[in-house]
Motif scaffolding. Structure first.
Motif, PDB file in Angstrom:
ATOM      1  N   LEU A 188      36.230  32.103  30.338  1.00 31.89           N
ATOM      2  CA  LEU A 188      37.492  32.256  31.068  1.00 31.89           C
ATOM      3  C   LEU A 188      38.681  32.101  30.127  1.00 31.89           C
ATOM      4  O   LEU A 188      39.639  32.882  30.172  1.00 31.89           O
ATOM      5  CB  LEU A 188      37.561  31.238  32.198  1.00 31.89           C
ATOM      6  CG  LEU A 188      38.782  31.290  33.115  1.00 31.89           C
ATOM      7  CD1 LEU A 188      38.928  32.670  33.739  1.00 31.89           C
ATOM      8  CD2 LEU A 188      38.656  30.224  34.205  1.00 31.89           C
TER       9      LEU A 188
ATOM     10  N   VAL B  49      38.936  35.265  28.007  1.00 33.16           N
ATOM     11  CA  VAL B  49      39.446  36.427  28.747  1.00 33.16           C
ATOM     12  C   VAL B  49      40.953  36.299  28.974  1.00 33.16           C
ATOM     13  O   VAL B  49      41.705  37.264  28.793  1.00 33.16           O
ATOM     14  CB  VAL B  49      38.705  36.582  30.091  1.00 33.16           C
ATOM     15  CG1 VAL B  49      39.431  37.568  30.997  1.00 33.16           C
ATOM     16  CG2 VAL B  49      37.279  37.047  29.851  1.00 33.16           C
ATOM     17  N   LEU B  50      41.409  35.113  29.355  1.00 37.01           N
ATOM     18  CA  LEU B  50      42.837  34.921  29.583  1.00 37.01           C
ATOM     19  C   LEU B  50      43.629  35.105  28.291  1.00 37.01           C
ATOM     20  O   LEU B  50      44.762  35.580  28.306  1.00 37.01           O
ATOM     21  CB  LEU B  50      43.098  33.524  30.158  1.00 37.01           C
ATOM     22  CG  LEU B  50      42.617  33.285  31.592  1.00 37.01           C
ATOM     23  CD1 LEU B  50      42.877  31.847  31.997  1.00 37.01           C
ATOM     24  CD2 LEU B  50      43.301  34.234  32.557  1.00 37.01           C
TER      25      LEU B  50
ATOM     26  N   SER C 139      45.513  38.399  27.298  1.00 39.10           N
ATOM     27  CA  SER C 139      46.822  38.777  27.842  1.00 39.10           C
ATOM     28  C   SER C 139      47.915  38.396  26.856  1.00 39.10           C
ATOM     29  O   SER C 139      47.939  37.268  26.357  1.00 39.10           O
ATOM     30  CB  SER C 139      47.062  38.077  29.185  1.00 39.10           C
ATOM     31  OG  SER C 139      46.085  38.458  30.130  1.00 39.10           O
TER      32      SER C 139
ATOM     33  N   LYS D  88      36.343  31.890  42.844  1.00 36.23           N
ATOM     34  CA  LYS D  88      35.836  32.445  41.595  1.00 36.23           C
ATOM     35  C   LYS D  88      35.366  33.890  41.729  1.00 36.23           C
ATOM     36  O   LYS D  88      34.856  34.467  40.768  1.00 36.23           O
ATOM     37  CB  LYS D  88      34.745  31.542  41.024  1.00 36.23           C
ATOM     38  CG  LYS D  88      35.332  30.253  40.466  1.00 36.23           C
ATOM     39  CD  LYS D  88      34.319  29.345  39.826  1.00 36.23           C
ATOM     40  CE  LYS D  88      35.009  28.100  39.258  1.00 36.23           C
ATOM     41  NZ  LYS D  88      34.053  27.126  38.696  1.00 36.23           N
TER      42      LYS D  88
ATOM     43  N   GLY E   3      39.252  38.415  40.138  1.00 35.61           N
ATOM     44  CA  GLY E   3      39.153  39.088  38.849  1.00 35.61           C
ATOM     45  C   GLY E   3      40.234  38.617  37.892  1.00 35.61           C
ATOM     46  O   GLY E   3      41.133  37.847  38.253  1.00 35.61           O
ATOM     47  N   ARG E   4      40.177  39.128  36.675  1.00 33.17           N
ATOM     48  CA  ARG E   4      41.139  38.720  35.645  1.00 33.17           C
ATOM     49  C   ARG E   4      42.579  39.014  36.077  1.00 33.17           C
ATOM     50  O   ARG E   4      43.472  38.188  35.900  1.00 33.17           O
ATOM     51  CB  ARG E   4      40.832  39.443  34.336  1.00 33.17           C
ATOM     52  CG  ARG E   4      41.860  39.168  33.239  1.00 33.17           C
ATOM     53  CD  ARG E   4      41.686  40.101  32.063  1.00 33.17           C
ATOM     54  NE  ARG E   4      42.851  40.077  31.185  1.00 33.17           N
ATOM     55  CZ  ARG E   4      43.084  40.976  30.247  1.00 33.17           C
ATOM     56  NH1 ARG E   4      42.260  41.988  30.072  1.00 33.17           N
ATOM     57  NH2 ARG E   4      44.162  40.891  29.491  1.00 33.17           N
ATOM     58  N   GLN E   5      42.815  40.188  36.670  1.00 27.67           N
ATOM     59  CA  GLN E   5      44.171  40.532  37.088  1.00 27.67           C
ATOM     60  C   GLN E   5      44.690  39.584  38.165  1.00 27.67           C
ATOM     61  O   GLN E   5      45.861  39.201  38.154  1.00 27.67           O
ATOM     62  CB  GLN E   5      44.227  41.975  37.594  1.00 27.67           C
ATOM     63  CG  GLN E   5      44.098  43.012  36.487  1.00 27.67           C
ATOM     64  CD  GLN E   5      44.329  44.421  36.998  1.00 27.67           C
ATOM     65  OE1 GLN E   5      44.174  44.694  38.179  1.00 27.67           O
ATOM     66  NE2 GLN E   5      44.708  45.324  36.103  1.00 27.67           N
TER      67      GLN E   5
ATOM     68  N   ILE F 190      43.790  36.475  38.584  1.00 30.93           N
ATOM     69  CA  ILE F 190      44.026  35.165  37.974  1.00 30.93           C
ATOM     70  C   ILE F 190      45.315  35.169  37.159  1.00 30.93           C
ATOM     71  O   ILE F 190      46.140  34.260  37.268  1.00 30.93           O
ATOM     72  CB  ILE F 190      42.826  34.754  37.095  1.00 30.93           C
ATOM     73  CG1 ILE F 190      41.565  34.589  37.972  1.00 30.93           C
ATOM     74  CG2 ILE F 190      43.125  33.445  36.362  1.00 30.93           C
ATOM     75  CD1 ILE F 190      40.288  34.406  37.168  1.00 30.93           C
ATOM     76  N   THR F 191      45.511  36.199  36.341  1.00 30.19           N
ATOM     77  CA  THR F 191      46.731  36.248  35.526  1.00 30.19           C
ATOM     78  C   THR F 191      47.966  36.394  36.412  1.00 30.19           C
ATOM     79  O   THR F 191      49.007  35.811  36.119  1.00 30.19           O
ATOM     80  CB  THR F 191      46.671  37.402  34.508  1.00 30.19           C
ATOM     81  OG1 THR F 191      46.394  38.635  35.182  1.00 30.19           O
ATOM     82  CG2 THR F 191      45.573  37.155  33.473  1.00 30.19           C
TER      83      THR F 191
END
Length: 221
Positions: free
Chosen positions: A26, A29-30, A33, A113, A116-118, A120-121
């Motif tokens: 995690l 992945v973050l 950005s 959980k 997705g990544r988008q 979360i960001t």
């Protein structure tokens, strides 16, 4: 020739999860950005507080079930000691006690959980800007819980709210995001944000979860 603009400071994030198999990917992945920098990864609430104390930190992405100090208690401690740090919960648990406990402790966002990544960001950016983002499943459950537990009292809003601000609050109470409110009222998202800021200030509403509660209490939803 114009001078180059200064690049804005990335948001400094702590990722907290007791499982390394979740925490480390995690964080990686973050870190992809451009506007997010993962400054620490923590396995429990105590490590979160240590990381924030070493700072600076803007947002903590918080798991709830952790040893030593769980996510809810850690969120409460952060609110008392570091109120400038926003908390976004990211957990597998979407039960009433977890949701209400985390939001009452001061979390600005709550995601499962499955996000997705988008998602979360987006929640991290919103929390850093003082806004709240709730997973749709979480929002629906919160609405159902509040409707069950909260009596309608009818007169819990100030008379200074405009009719449009009441409309916006009612739609928040129905679980609509800003985009959905804009589409429903045929106005821009920027205008929706302005109405939300105004009604929050007038009614003393802390965040979106509090807005849902107030909409239900006042009978708007």
């Amino acid at each position: 020739m114009s001078e180059p603009t200064e690049k804005s400071q990335p948001l400094r994030v702590v990722v907290a999860d007791d499982q390394a198999a979740v925490r480390e990917p995690l964080a990686a992945v973050l870190g992809l950005s451009d506007d997010i920098e993962v400054v620490a990864a923590a396995a429990d609430g105590s490590e979160v507080l240590t990381a924030v104390a070493a700072g600076p930190v803007d947002v903590v992405l918080m798991d709830l079930r952790m040893p030593v100090m769980d996510g809810i208690e850690t969120t409460r401690r952060l609110g008392e000691e570091y109120p400038h740090v926003a908390v976004v919960v990211l957990t597998t648990f979407a039960d009433d006690d977890s949701i209400l406990g985390a939001l009452s402790a001061g979390a600005r966002g709550y995601l499962t959980k499955n996000a997705g990544r988008q998602d979360i960001t987006r929640a991290i950016r919103a929390a850093a800007a003082g806004q709240s983002v709730l997973d749709r499943e979480v929002q629906d459950r919160l609405l159902a819980t509040l409707r069950t537990r909260t009596p309608v009292v009818g007169q819990s809003l100030p008379g200074t709210l405009t009719p449009r601000e009441r409309e916006v609050l009612a739609l928040i109470g129905q679980g609509l995001p800003n985009r959905g409110i804009a589409e429903k009222l045929f106005i821009s998202e920027a205008t929706v944000k302005t109405h939300i800021n105004n009604l929050f200030a007038k009614a003393g509403i802390r965040d979106r979860a509090d807005a849902v509660r107030r909409a239900i209490e006042s009978g708007l939803t």
